[in-house]
Design an enzyme around this catalytic site. Structure first.
Site, PDB file in Angstrom:
ATOM      1  N   HIS A   1       0.858  -1.184   0.000  1.00 37.96           N
ATOM      2  CA  HIS A   1       0.000   0.000   0.000  1.00 37.96           C
ATOM      3  C   HIS A   1       0.890   1.228   0.000  1.00 37.96           C
ATOM      4  O   HIS A   1       1.946   1.220   0.625  1.00 37.96           O
ATOM      5  CB  HIS A   1      -0.905   0.005   1.251  1.00 37.96           C
ATOM      6  CG  HIS A   1      -2.031   0.980   1.168  1.00 37.96           C
ATOM      7  ND1 HIS A   1      -1.882   2.303   1.491  1.00 37.96           N
ATOM      8  CD2 HIS A   1      -3.321   0.814   0.794  1.00 37.96           C
ATOM      9  CE1 HIS A   1      -3.038   2.916   1.315  1.00 37.96           C
ATOM     10  NE2 HIS A   1      -3.929   2.041   0.891  1.00 37.96           N
TER      11      HIS A   1
ATOM     12  N   ASP B   1      -7.984  -5.072   0.038  1.00 36.73           N
ATOM     13  CA  ASP B   1      -8.469  -5.741  -1.163  1.00 36.73           C
ATOM     14  C   ASP B   1      -8.167  -7.225  -1.188  1.00 36.73           C
ATOM     15  O   ASP B   1      -8.749  -7.974  -1.971  1.00 36.73           O
ATOM     16  CB  ASP B   1      -7.854  -5.083  -2.402  1.00 36.73           C
ATOM     17  CG  ASP B   1      -8.371  -3.679  -2.576  1.00 36.73           C
ATOM     18  OD1 ASP B   1      -9.569  -3.485  -2.359  1.00 36.73           O
ATOM     19  OD2 ASP B   1      -7.573  -2.790  -2.900  1.00 36.73           O
TER      20      ASP B   1
END
Ligand code: ACO
Length: 457
Positions: A323, A381
């Site tokens: 991320h 996700d």
């Protein structure tokens, strides 16, 4: 003598305090003191608002990795710690004890609601879930195979054509009506986009259901049968909405702010946010993570994919890992993992091979030096694709669900910006590296051949 000069003369301690609260810059011999603005949490910022005026230079930060584009009181992320707070409240507490509408109230108004405020807010949302009937005719202009995100960009923008009485951004009451309309109606539009793609009739909202249950009802019921919302699945849906409700100044939220800075109406601004979210680097990653797990298929193939992820010559990446901001476990991923287990058990897929692959992949990657050194941890996700699939949604709807949940975050940021009396239109500058000034050359003097970089395959 300036105020700071005076205090420095009378109080020596003030000198070091003043010095500590300034950044000192030497640009090719020119000295500049810049104010340091205090954050309540996270890094303080160096104020460069008048930098160009004072120095004659721009700052350069493509991708905004070091730039605070605004002041905000809504959401805080500490990527190193793996912390996410909405108005100061940790995401795991909100997901565990709260619900989505309460989270919406918190994000919009800054505090958790009292019982009376909550009742009033619930009523305001619940009784505005229907959309103008004319909108269903508007839907018919789309091809049935249109991507539901393409439909969402259009229909949310089109709300401004249907609700003229809430477009004046300078009227706080109209801003409030637009806010509630969007939170109430975006799920109805999202469900309509889904039903339209299936060729099924639109299902009207039901005011006796809570927000998440009503959404599942609009997506999965058909007029020919009774549909009973499963409370475990409704709770999971609600939690997914909470986890996606806001995430600070991400690409789509910044898009909404930039669109809104020109004075555009809130429906148009949120449509701009949806367009930005549609990109695979932003809202589309859960679909990519699910596709990857399907491609891996069985735990035996995991080492092969880990090796590919580590291979510099292979563009493959482990989707759902890493991320830009979180350099620790994404706090939303932990809640999402638990939600995935709950949903899969409820629908009788607790032995789903994809969940097994996901679990083993996570365990292996969390021990591998490549991932540890680069601080690559599972993000939200990684588990959300599996969960949404188990809830019954096709992959094309994944980003639509994200947009539905994020609508409140976009509006909260838009409202914060509009209410700020110092607001100015967003207008970044650039580092220009194109041709220097030159004079127009008439066609007759440009030669007869093709230019050096003109290729026709
Ligand atoms: N798999 C393997 N290696 C990776 C991964 C990954 N998923 N992510 C980053 N790396 C490696 C890079 O190859 C690079 O290695 P190097 O230093 O040897 O060259 C290093 O880690 C740093 O990578 P960057 O791309 O510079 O990291 P950045 O912070 O810019 O990227 C991003 C973050 C885009 C999310 C990236 O980790 C990625 O592509 N992940 C997979 C896609 C994904 O899951 N996206 C969802 C994000 S969450 C969300 O949007 C809600």
């Amino acid at each position: 003598m300036s105020k700071s000069d005076k205090s420095a003369k009378t109080n020596p301690e003030a000198v070091s305090k003043e010095a500590a609260d300034k950044a000192h810059l030497d640009i090719r011999g020119k000295k500049l003191d810049l104010d340091i603005l205090k954050a309540t949490m996270g890094p303080d910022v160096i104020d460069v608002q008048n930098f160009y005026k004072r120095s004659g230079y721009f700052t350069f930060d493509p991708g905004y990795t070091s730039t605070a584009s605004c002041e905000s009181k809504i959401t805080f992320i500490d990527g190193d710690e793996g912390t996410l707070l909405y108005r100061g409240y940790p995401i795991d507490q909100l997901a565990e004890y709260g619900d989505y509408l309460e989270t919406c109230y918190l994000l919009l108004y800054g505090e958790l609601p009292t019982q009376a405020e909550r009742r009033q807010f619930d009523d305001a949302i619940t009784y505005h879930t229907m959309v103008q009937e004319q909108m269903s005719i508007f839907f018919r202009g789309f091809r049935r195979d249109a991507h539901p995100m393409a439909i969402m960009v259009a229909v949310v923008g089109a709300l401004s054509a249907f609700y003229h009485d809430s477009l004046d951004i300078n009227d706080p009451e109209q801003r409030e009506i637009a806010t509630r309309r969007m939170i109430a109606k975006v799920p109805t539009l999202a469900a309509m986009a889904y039903k339209y793609s299936l060729g099924q009739p639109f299902v009207y909202p039901r005011n006796d259901l809570d927000y998440a249950s009503n959404f599942l009802h609009m997506c999965f019921s058909v007029p020919a049968e009774d549909y009973k919302v499963n409370p475990v699945l409704a709770r999971a849906m609600d939690r997914i909405f909470i986890l996606h409700a806001d995430h600070e100044q991400n690409a789509s939220t910044s898009t909404v702010r930039l669109a809104g800075s020109s004075g555009a109406n809130p429906f148009a601004c949120v449509a701009a946010g949806i367009a930005c979210l549609w990109g695979p680097a932003h809202g589309g990653a859960n679909e990519a993570a699910l596709n990857m797990l399907e491609e891996i298929g069985t735990p035996e193939r995991i080492p092969e994919f880990i090796a590919r992820a580590k291979d510099r010559n292979d563009p493959f990446r482990l989707m759902g890992f890493g991320h830009r901001v979180y350099k620790n476990y994404d706090p939303r991923a932990k809640i999402m993992q638990r939600t995935a287990h709950e949903v899969l058990s409820e629908v009788g897929h607790k032995d789903d091979p994809l969940l097994q692959v996901a679990h083993e992949l996570e365990q292996i990657a969390l021990k591998d030096d490549y991932f540890l050194e680069r601080k690559l941890y599972p993000n939200i996700d990684f588990y959300s694709g599996i969960t949404l699939r188990a809830l019954g949604f096709p992959t094309s709807m994944f980003t639509v669900l994200f947009a539905l949940a994020r609508t409140v975050g976009w509006i909260a940021h838009w409202r914060e910006m509009i209410a700020d009396p110092t607001r100015r239109i967003g207008r970044p500058r650039q580092l220009y590296t194109g041709p220097v000034r030159r004079s127009y050359v008439p066609m007759s003097k440009r030669g007869t051949g093709l230019g050096a970089d003109y290729h026709r395959d």
